[in-house]
Design a protein around this motif. Structure first.
Motif, mmCIF file in Angstrom:
data_model
loop_
_atom_site.group_PDB
_atom_site.id
_atom_site.type_symbol
_atom_site.label_atom_id
_atom_site.label_comp_id
_atom_site.label_asym_id
_atom_site.label_seq_id
_atom_site.Cartn_x
_atom_site.Cartn_y
_atom_site.Cartn_z
ATOM 1 N N LEU A 17 0.816 -1.221 0.000
ATOM 2 C CA LEU A 17 0.000 0.000 0.000
ATOM 3 C C LEU A 17 0.848 1.269 0.000
ATOM 4 O O LEU A 17 1.890 1.342 0.644
ATOM 5 N N ASP A 18 0.330 2.279 -0.689
ATOM 6 C CA ASP A 18 0.961 3.588 -0.801
ATOM 7 C C ASP A 18 0.535 4.447 0.411
ATOM 8 O O ASP A 18 -0.663 4.589 0.683
ATOM 9 N N SER A 19 1.529 5.008 1.098
ATOM 10 C CA SER A 19 1.198 5.758 2.325
ATOM 11 C C SER A 19 0.438 7.055 2.019
ATOM 12 O O SER A 19 -0.178 7.634 2.908
ATOM 13 N N LYS A 20 0.467 7.506 0.761
ATOM 14 C CA LYS A 20 -0.316 8.700 0.434
ATOM 15 C C LYS A 20 -1.809 8.361 0.347
ATOM 16 O O LYS A 20 -2.662 9.201 0.549
ATOM 17 N N VAL A 21 -2.102 7.096 0.064
ATOM 18 C CA VAL A 21 -3.496 6.683 -0.154
ATOM 19 C C VAL A 21 -4.104 6.044 1.091
ATOM 20 O O VAL A 21 -5.275 6.240 1.399
ATOM 21 N N TRP A 22 -3.273 5.280 1.819
ATOM 22 C CA TRP A 22 -3.806 4.477 2.927
ATOM 23 C C TRP A 22 -3.258 4.928 4.281
ATOM 24 O O TRP A 22 -2.045 4.981 4.473
ATOM 25 N N ALA A 23 -4.155 5.197 5.212
ATOM 26 C CA ALA A 23 -3.787 5.424 6.607
ATOM 27 C C ALA A 23 -3.901 4.095 7.357
ATOM 28 O O ALA A 23 -4.729 3.252 7.003
ATOM 29 N N VAL A 24 -3.064 3.927 8.376
ATOM 30 C CA VAL A 24 -3.051 2.672 9.136
ATOM 31 C C VAL A 24 -3.136 2.975 10.620
ATOM 32 O O VAL A 24 -2.478 3.908 11.106
ATOM 33 N N ASN A 25 -3.915 2.167 11.334
ATOM 34 C CA ASN A 25 -3.979 2.281 12.788
ATOM 35 C C ASN A 25 -3.798 0.885 13.389
ATOM 36 O O ASN A 25 -4.598 -0.021 13.107
ATOM 37 N N VAL A 26 -2.717 0.718 14.171
ATOM 38 C CA VAL A 26 -2.396 -0.606 14.718
ATOM 39 C C VAL A 26 -2.782 -0.712 16.202
ATOM 40 O O VAL A 26 -2.369 -1.635 16.884
ATOM 41 N N LYS A 67 -8.760 4.599 3.650
ATOM 42 C CA LYS A 67 -8.355 5.625 2.714
ATOM 43 C C LYS A 67 -8.086 6.904 3.509
ATOM 44 O O LYS A 67 -8.791 7.199 4.485
ATOM 45 N N ARG A 68 -7.077 7.660 3.092
ATOM 46 C CA ARG A 68 -6.664 8.853 3.837
ATOM 47 C C ARG A 68 -7.831 9.770 4.215
ATOM 48 O O ARG A 68 -7.870 10.317 5.319
ATOM 49 N N GLU A 69 -8.803 9.905 3.287
ATOM 50 C CA GLU A 69 -9.886 10.861 3.561
ATOM 51 C C GLU A 69 -10.817 10.376 4.681
ATOM 52 O O GLU A 69 -11.657 11.138 5.160
ATOM 53 N N LEU A 70 -10.670 9.109 5.115
ATOM 54 C CA LEU A 70 -11.557 8.591 6.161
ATOM 55 C C LEU A 70 -10.900 8.541 7.535
ATOM 56 O O LEU A 70 -11.554 8.272 8.535
ATOM 57 N N GLU A 71 -9.597 8.816 7.586
ATOM 58 C CA GLU A 71 -8.899 8.599 8.862
ATOM 59 C C GLU A 71 -9.416 9.532 9.957
ATOM 60 O O GLU A 71 -9.506 9.154 11.113
ATOM 61 N N LYS A 72 -9.807 10.758 9.579
ATOM 62 C CA LYS A 72 -10.304 11.708 10.587
ATOM 63 C C LYS A 72 -11.648 11.271 11.153
ATOM 64 O O LYS A 72 -12.038 11.702 12.234
ATOM 65 N N LYS A 73 -12.376 10.452 10.406
ATOM 66 C CA LYS A 73 -13.650 9.938 10.922
ATOM 67 C C LYS A 73 -13.419 8.746 11.850
ATOM 68 O O LYS A 73 -14.044 8.626 12.896
#
Ligand SMILES: *Cc1c(COP(=O)(O)O)cnc(C)c1O
Length: 417
Positions: free
Chosen positions: A86-95, A244-250
């Protein structure tokens, strides 16, 4: 495991650990959701990260002393992306989610309003409690519509599409606990897109198979992917959310401070070690061997006239309809356990839905999975032997003491890591 210190200060607890270790050594774990993490992963689990509070996201914490925690957690996030390409510009990750159920709950609460509609597989057909069972908070917070498997136990994508168009859910889930076949994530993504719903893939069971390239990846089609880390991925207990990056704030503020406080950083560290292992060629061979072992087990069980839901398996598990064997799930599970074969009773996708109604306490089937035994090094030959023993125990309870001895002997040759 070396229990020198525990033995000295808490012999009672040391005794229980030793008994459990012996039980696991001497029995065959065929529970599809279980696996043995490596010694390295277990070492990381007892690391000093256990002593640290780290509320917040990496480099945005509330307490002092985060210099190495931040580096460590960021490394784990990077590895999680690398494992799935996955491309870090596109995907946010929470572990940070403590396990799969809270990870899923955070996603639903982050993306949806209370009362919104989720579409997921009917639980007795192989869905998961966290996908909207009335017994889970998910079923209380949201309206749930279920899709079903067909009468042979396969996903029917045309039916899923029809139901989605009729019900217009806000979110569609694909991801299962007892589905033995490849999932067409592309088709799910197209269906969700057509009706403007979020598409979430829950790959808790098959993450290791996807990472090992023996199951197609949902990432090109999904808005969010959740997974546990302790099943085929072979890490410690825990979970990961990819969005997706645009959803991480939600979503991420629901994980913390929404439903969690301090993350379990020792577990996160161990997830990182497991992910490092997943990137190896050895793990790819492991994933391929899981599938080969399951196919061998399935083929041999069929020779003994076991009725396999969907007729076989493409992944790490088989689901068996026990009705032609004149035994239900609970006594089958108990009988097998006496012989040292540890499985779980499971509902099977009966049609018409719920007739006859199956109690989860004594359903009509059982589920077998090969990830743990494959970790112990067993191959097709051992799988065929195990199918033979399962048939012996189910058809001739008198064979139990003999089978138990034979299993103990086999287990000695394949120690748990
Ligand atoms: C195992 C599983 C989970 C999460 O389970 P936890 O026990 O909460 O870690 C979520 N979804 C599916 C499909 C699962 O199989």
């Amino acid at each position: 495991m070396d229990l020198k210190i525990i033995k000295k200060i808490d012999p009672k607890m040391a005794g229980l650990i030793e008994k459990e270790e012996k039980r696991q050594q001497e029995t065959l774990t065929l529970i599809a959701s279980e696996n043995y993490p490596s010694k390295a992963v277990r070492e990381a689990l007892s690391s000093i990260f256990v002593a640290k509070y780290a509320e917040g996201r990496p480099y945005k914490r509330y307490y002092a002393g985060q210099e190495f925690i931040d580096k460590m957690e960021t490394l784990v996030e990077e590895r999680a992306r690398e494992v799935f390409g996955l491309d870090s510009k596109v995907w946010a990750v929470n572990v940070q989610p403590l396990s799969g159920t809270p990870a899923n709950y955070a996603v639903w609460r982050g993306l949806l309003k209370l009362g919104d509609k989720i579409m997921s597989l009917h639980l007795p057909h192989g869905g998961h409690l966290s996908h909207g069972s009335p017994a889970s908070l998910v079923g209380k917070d949201f309206k749930i519509v279920n899709y079903f498997l067909d009468k042979n136990g396969w996903l029917n994508y045309d039916e899923v599409e029809k139901l989605a168009e009729k019900e217009k859910p806000n979110l569609i889930i694909a991801g299962y606990s007892a589905y033995p076949r490849i999932v067409d994530f592309k088709r799910f993504g197209e269906i969700a897109k057509k009706i403007g719903a979020y598409f979430v893939a829950d790959i808790a069971h098959i993450a290791g198979l996807i990472a090992g390239k023996v199951h197609p990846s949902p990432f090109p089609y999904a808005d969010v992917v959740t997974t546990t880390t302790h099943k085929t991925l072979r890490g410690p207990r825990g979970a990961i959310i990819f969005c997706k990056r645009e959803l991480e704030k939600k979503i991420f503020p629901i994980v913390f401070p929404g439903i969690q406080g301090g993350p379990h950083e020792h577990s996160i560290c161990a997830i990182g070690v497991a992910l490092k292992e997943v990137m190896s060629q050895k793990f790819k061979r492991y994933a391929r061997q899981i599938v080969k072992n399951t196919k061998a087990l399935a083929a041999e069980l069929k020779r003994y006239d076991f009725n396999l839901i969907s007729g076989g398996s493409d992944n790490h598990l088989v689901l068996i309809d026990l009705r032609n064997k004149n035994i239900s799930g609970k006594p089958a599970q108990e009988r097998l356990e006496q012989a040292g074969i540890v499985i779980n009773r499971n509902t099977i996708p009966t049609i018409p839905v719920d007739v006859p109604r199956q109690s989860p306490f004594d359903p009509l089937g059982m589920r077998l999975g090969t990830p743990a035994l494959t970790t112990r090094g067993m191959k097709e030959k051992e799988m065929r032997k195990i199918a033979f023993w399962i048939n012996e125990v189910i058809s001739k309870p008198k064979s139990i003491p003999r089978v138990k001895q034979e299993i103990r002997k086999l287990c000695q040759k394949y120690p748990i890591p």
